[in-house]
Design an enzyme around this catalytic site. Structure first.
Site, PDB file in Angstrom:
ATOM      1  N   CYS A   2       0.829  -1.192   0.000  1.00 50.60           N
ATOM      2  CA  CYS A   2       0.000   0.000   0.000  1.00 50.60           C
ATOM      3  C   CYS A   2       0.865   1.244   0.000  1.00 50.60           C
ATOM      4  O   CYS A   2       2.006   1.243   0.438  1.00 50.60           O
ATOM      5  CB  CYS A   2      -0.898   0.016   1.231  1.00 50.60           C
ATOM      6  SG  CYS A   2      -1.841  -1.501   1.458  1.00 50.60           S
ATOM      7  N   ARG A  27       3.243  -0.564  -6.711  1.00 48.31           N
ATOM      8  CA  ARG A  27       3.118  -1.386  -5.511  1.00 48.31           C
ATOM      9  C   ARG A  27       1.935  -2.346  -5.611  1.00 48.31           C
ATOM     10  O   ARG A  27       1.900  -3.348  -4.911  1.00 48.31           O
ATOM     11  CB  ARG A  27       2.903  -0.484  -4.282  1.00 48.31           C
ATOM     12  CG  ARG A  27       4.137   0.284  -3.855  1.00 48.31           C
ATOM     13  CD  ARG A  27       3.781   1.299  -2.794  1.00 48.31           C
ATOM     14  NE  ARG A  27       4.958   1.858  -2.147  1.00 48.31           N
ATOM     15  CZ  ARG A  27       5.382   1.509  -0.935  1.00 48.31           C
ATOM     16  NH1 ARG A  27       4.739   0.603  -0.254  1.00 48.31           N
ATOM     17  NH2 ARG A  27       6.453   2.064  -0.407  1.00 48.31           N
ATOM     18  N   TRP A  74      -4.323  -2.165  -0.836  1.00 52.09           N
ATOM     19  CA  TRP A  74      -4.521  -3.549  -1.270  1.00 52.09           C
ATOM     20  C   TRP A  74      -5.353  -4.225  -0.195  1.00 52.09           C
ATOM     21  O   TRP A  74      -4.960  -4.277   0.956  1.00 52.09           O
ATOM     22  CB  TRP A  74      -3.179  -4.266  -1.442  1.00 52.09           C
ATOM     23  CG  TRP A  74      -3.384  -5.568  -2.153  1.00 52.09           C
ATOM     24  CD1 TRP A  74      -3.627  -6.777  -1.599  1.00 52.09           C
ATOM     25  CD2 TRP A  74      -3.410  -5.765  -3.565  1.00 52.09           C
ATOM     26  NE1 TRP A  74      -3.798  -7.729  -2.574  1.00 52.09           N
ATOM     27  CE2 TRP A  74      -3.669  -7.140  -3.789  1.00 52.09           C
ATOM     28  CE3 TRP A  74      -3.243  -4.926  -4.667  1.00 52.09           C
ATOM     29  CZ2 TRP A  74      -3.749  -7.684  -5.061  1.00 52.09           C
ATOM     30  CZ3 TRP A  74      -3.332  -5.469  -5.933  1.00 52.09           C
ATOM     31  CH2 TRP A  74      -3.590  -6.830  -6.125  1.00 52.09           C
ATOM     32  N   ASN A  98      -1.067   1.247   6.566  1.00 53.97           N
ATOM     33  CA  ASN A  98      -0.476   0.071   5.936  1.00 53.97           C
ATOM     34  C   ASN A  98      -0.244  -0.986   7.005  1.00 53.97           C
ATOM     35  O   ASN A  98       0.067  -0.656   8.149  1.00 53.97           O
ATOM     36  CB  ASN A  98       0.873   0.404   5.291  1.00 53.97           C
ATOM     37  CG  ASN A  98       0.720   1.211   4.031  1.00 53.97           C
ATOM     38  OD1 ASN A  98      -0.369   1.381   3.515  1.00 53.97           O
ATOM     39  ND2 ASN A  98       1.834   1.724   3.532  1.00 53.97           N
ATOM     40  N   GLY A  99      -0.317  -2.268   6.630  1.00 53.63           N
ATOM     41  CA  GLY A  99      -0.029  -3.340   7.579  1.00 53.63           C
ATOM     42  C   GLY A  99      -1.286  -3.966   8.145  1.00 53.63           C
ATOM     43  O   GLY A  99      -2.378  -3.838   7.590  1.00 53.63           O
ATOM     44  N   GLU A 481      19.101 -22.930   2.013  1.00 54.26           N
ATOM     45  CA  GLU A 481      18.905 -21.533   1.644  1.00 54.26           C
ATOM     46  C   GLU A 481      19.966 -20.638   2.283  1.00 54.26           C
ATOM     47  O   GLU A 481      20.496 -19.719   1.651  1.00 54.26           O
ATOM     48  CB  GLU A 481      17.501 -21.079   2.041  1.00 54.26           C
ATOM     49  CG  GLU A 481      17.236 -19.584   1.979  1.00 54.26           C
ATOM     50  CD  GLU A 481      17.362 -18.998   0.588  1.00 54.26           C
ATOM     51  OE1 GLU A 481      17.320 -17.762   0.478  1.00 54.26           O
ATOM     52  OE2 GLU A 481      17.506 -19.738  -0.405  1.00 54.26           O
ATOM     53  N   LYS A 485      22.562 -18.279   0.218  1.00 54.12           N
ATOM     54  CA  LYS A 485      22.687 -16.837   0.417  1.00 54.12           C
ATOM     55  C   LYS A 485      24.139 -16.446   0.647  1.00 54.12           C
ATOM     56  O   LYS A 485      24.627 -15.456   0.101  1.00 54.12           O
ATOM     57  CB  LYS A 485      21.847 -16.381   1.616  1.00 54.12           C
ATOM     58  CG  LYS A 485      20.379 -16.238   1.339  1.00 54.12           C
ATOM     59  CD  LYS A 485      20.118 -15.035   0.431  1.00 54.12           C
ATOM     60  CE  LYS A 485      18.754 -15.160  -0.216  1.00 54.12           C
ATOM     61  NZ  LYS A 485      18.683 -16.190  -1.254  1.00 54.12           N
ATOM     62  N   GLU A 488      26.095 -16.752  -2.590  1.00 61.97           N
ATOM     63  CA  GLU A 488      25.705 -15.779  -3.603  1.00 61.97           C
ATOM     64  C   GLU A 488      26.391 -14.433  -3.427  1.00 61.97           C
ATOM     65  O   GLU A 488      26.847 -13.826  -4.399  1.00 61.97           O
ATOM     66  CB  GLU A 488      24.188 -15.551  -3.555  1.00 61.97           C
ATOM     67  CG  GLU A 488      23.353 -16.617  -4.218  1.00 61.97           C
ATOM     68  CD  GLU A 488      21.874 -16.284  -4.148  1.00 61.97           C
ATOM     69  OE1 GLU A 488      21.231 -16.302  -5.205  1.00 61.97           O
ATOM     70  OE2 GLU A 488      21.363 -15.991  -3.045  1.00 61.97           O
ATOM     71  N   HIS A 504      27.236 -39.101   8.009  1.00 66.49           N
ATOM     72  CA  HIS A 504      27.399 -40.005   6.865  1.00 66.49           C
ATOM     73  C   HIS A 504      28.338 -39.423   5.806  1.00 66.49           C
ATOM     74  O   HIS A 504      28.186 -39.713   4.614  1.00 66.49           O
ATOM     75  CB  HIS A 504      26.035 -40.328   6.243  1.00 66.49           C
ATOM     76  CG  HIS A 504      25.130 -41.078   7.158  1.00 66.49           C
ATOM     77  ND1 HIS A 504      25.378 -42.364   7.583  1.00 66.49           N
ATOM     78  CD2 HIS A 504      23.979 -40.702   7.779  1.00 66.49           C
ATOM     79  CE1 HIS A 504      24.418 -42.763   8.396  1.00 66.49           C
ATOM     80  NE2 HIS A 504      23.551 -41.773   8.540  1.00 66.49           N
ATOM     81  N   LYS A 603      19.044 -11.153 -11.795  1.00 65.30           N
ATOM     82  CA  LYS A 603      17.837 -11.224 -10.966  1.00 65.30           C
ATOM     83  C   LYS A 603      16.827 -12.208 -11.529  1.00 65.30           C
ATOM     84  O   LYS A 603      16.241 -12.992 -10.806  1.00 65.30           O
ATOM     85  CB  LYS A 603      17.208  -9.827 -10.842  1.00 65.30           C
ATOM     86  CG  LYS A 603      16.004  -9.783  -9.905  1.00 65.30           C
ATOM     87  CD  LYS A 603      16.404 -10.154  -8.486  1.00 65.30           C
ATOM     88  CE  LYS A 603      15.218 -10.266  -7.558  1.00 65.30           C
ATOM     89  NZ  LYS A 603      15.600 -10.804  -6.255  1.00 65.30           N
TER      90      LYS A 603
END
Length: 608
Positions: A2, A27, A74, A98-99, A481, A485, A488, A504, A603
């Site tokens: 928003c 947005r 939104w 917002n939120g 992940e 990160k 990357e 193992h 990206k």
């Protein structure tokens, strides 16, 4: 996401607020509105749909006034109707927001008993009437706003104007961003510097818990304890770019800090807080889930790890067989798709070539295809049978952060829907899980306040040549992940392992120079994970434990620990993503690499 714009001005503000809101259309929104003071009274113009409709309303019914607020919304609580559009108002105050205000139901019940009349389905209106109630009891606007804000639970940003108080504009921030703009004769509030770029390049960003009181061009900021606070005024170049860094050094840092807000938007789309229950997520979704013989999940990179977490959720809640594979392998191994199968594809951009090709292959073989995607106009979104959108907004940093947690939020909602559709979840269980999900933005915002401890540990991790991550259950994909990160953006070699697999083979890599990051929320897997951690420590491993307070207290002595808020185990994958993101960010920062544009990466990968 928003958009908020507020002006304490010297001119007619409605037209310039409208133009500023147009800058925030990227947005995403489904209704809009503006409120101003006209002769000391609050006047509003609102409309569902795009800003062109609000523009038409303003053309037919012009809105004067030098003090005003505007909003693109939104829909979260309540459908995108004129009655639910912001600003919301009483006779004394108008508010944009917002939120998510998590305790709005309790506040609404309390205020209704006092005689307040509510006219919308929104959580925002609870804040309106709460401020009004304090003013009815003799508090001045600034004190009423400060007192009300202290009672709100959740992640939010607010902007308010008040009857008979020309030039008064009050804002508050907790979790969701809010910026203050400075000029010689006016002052402004906005969702970010981009919203304020038409007016000024002098911007300060509020911190969590701050309340700002703007009186014409005078700006006073107070911290969470009510003490006067100085927030650095920065010169921003937002007018020259689509988005700016919002006071952060990198887009990645900004996007990490946006997660309470954008996660809230994604959850608001997927969940009805009034239940709380899962909304109907796409035509035909529940029917496809009810008869699904198998779910196949495919994606690339970070999105694939989100899908791996989804596998744990779907199998537990939906009691349906789930297969996962990276998209670049799935279609080339000539997979066997079952009758009545569902194939789910996850992508931030919606243009990932391998994922798009895998989707087309699955669709050609009779699977019901579902896309979890951040760009609603993308190829994957257009070609899938059903779309589960995420609302992360533009993600500029190459290393995905907010898109990942939004994907997890969408997949968690989807898993609950699967459990409900297949008759495996009682209503009370659905409500409990949804309530936990709705608390996630607040928990993320709470953890981000502890960022300094992660910064120091990231600087230590930066000294290593190799780093290992380990976890069990849904924490295993997070280990993968976390390692991705770090690779990357810091270029440190890192690997993620299932904790039980360390003995193992990978345990041969352990020595005092290799940090081991153990992701171990205090859940059903905790004791087993800690046993694996002890095996590592017995061989000289340097362990960094990520857990909650109880887990840290029970784990025994380790090299270092990061404490994460205690939550329902169901949502820990979303919350525990934040420390692994911050560790990678601060390690990369210490090494001096290009955090936002790491070498060799793009990206959106639109080639196979």
């Amino acid at each position: 996401m928003c958009g908020i714009v507020g002006i304490a001005g010297t001119r007619e503000v409605a037209p310039v607020i409208l133009e500023a809101l147009k800058r925030l259309e990227y947005r995403g929104y489904d209704s809009a509105g503006i409120a101003t003071l006209v002769g000391g009274h609050i006047e509003r113009r609102r409309s569902p749909g795009k800003l062109s409709r609000l523009d038409a309303v303003l053309h037919e019914h012009p809105l004067s006034g030098h003090t005003g607020i505007g909003h693109t919304r939104w829909a979260t609580h309540g459908a995108p109707t004129e009655g639910n559009a912001h600003p919301h108002a009483s006779s004394k105050v108008a508010v944009v927001h917002n939120g998510i205000i998590e305790n709005f139901r309790e506040l609404r019940d309390e205020l209704t008993r006092k005689g307040h009349k509510f006219s919308s389905e929104t959580d925002t209106e609870a804040a309106v009437h709460l401020v009004t109630d304090y003013m009815d009891n003799g508090l001045a606007p600034a004190e009423a706003a400060k007192t009300a804000v202290r009672r709100l639970t959740g992640a939010y940003s607010l902007a308010m104007i008040f009857k008979d108080h020309e030039g008064l504009l009050i804002g508050a921030r907790k979790g969701a961003p809010l910026a203050v703009g400075y000029a010689d004769k006016e002052a402004y509030l906005g969702s970010d510097a981009f919203a304020l770029a038409p007016f000024t390049n002098r911007v300060a960003y509020l911190e969590d818990g701050d309340v700002v009181v703007i009186d014409k061009a005078q700006v006073s900021i107070f911290d969470a304890e009510g003490r006067p606070a100085n927030r650095e005024i920065k010169i921003t170049a937002a007018s020259a770019a689509l988005v700016d860094k919002a006071g952060h050094s990198h887009f990645m840092a900004k996007e990490i800090h946006e997660q309470p807000e954008v996660g809230g938007h994604t959850l608001a789309h997927d969940l009805d807080p009034a239940g709380p229950v899962v909304r109907r997520l796409g035509v035909g979704l529940r029917e496809a889930l009810a008869k699904a013989s198998r779910v196949t999940i495919s994606a690339c990179g970070t999105a694939y790890y989100a899908g791996m977490v989804g596998k744990y959720w779907f199998e537990k809640l939906g009691r349906v067989a789930v297969e996962t594979d990276v998209a670049s392998e799935l279609r080339y191994r000539n997979p066997v798709y079952p009758k009545d199968g569902v194939a789910l594809f996850v992508s931030q951009s919606g243009e990932t070539a391998d994922t798009l090709a895998a989707l087309r292959d699955a669709k050609a073989q009779g699977q019901t295809t579902i896309a979890v995607v951040n760009v609603s106009e993308s190829s994957i979104a257009r070609e899938a049978d059903i779309v589960l959108p995420t609302y992360a907004g533009p993600e500029i940093g190459v290393a995905s952060t907010k898109a990942f947690t939004c994907q997890l939020a969408a997949l968690a909602s989807f898993a609950i829907a699967a459990g409900q559709a297949r008759g495996n979840l009682r209503e009370v269980d659905e409500q409990r899980l949804c309530a936990s999900l709705l608390e996630t933005p607040r928990h993320i915002a709470e953890f981000l306040k502890r960022e300094a401890q992660v910064k120091a540990l990231g600087e230590e991790i930066a000294k290593a040549r190799d780093v290992l991550y380990m976890g069990r259950g849904a924490s295993y994909p997070l280990a993968l992940e976390g390692a991705l990160k770090l690779k990357e953006i810091s270029y440190i070699h890192a690997e993620g392992y299932a904790a039980g697999e360390m003995k193992h083979g990978p345990i041969a890599l352990i020595d005092e120079a290799v940090p081991i990051i153990v992701i171990a929320p205090h859940d059903v897997h905790f004791e087993k994970t800690i046993s694996n951690m002890q095996e590592v420590m017995a061989r000289g491993g340097k362990v960094l434990l990520i857990s909650d307070a109880e887990g840290i207290s029970k784990a025994g002595k380790v090299w270092a620990s990061i404490e994460v808020p205690t939550t329902n185990a169901f949502i820990t994958p979303i919350l525990y993503a934040i420390p692994v993101q911050l560790l990678a960010y601060y390690a990369a920062l210490a090494k001096g690499t290009d955090v936002d544009q790491p070498r060799n990466l793009a990206k959106s990968v639109t080639v196979e």
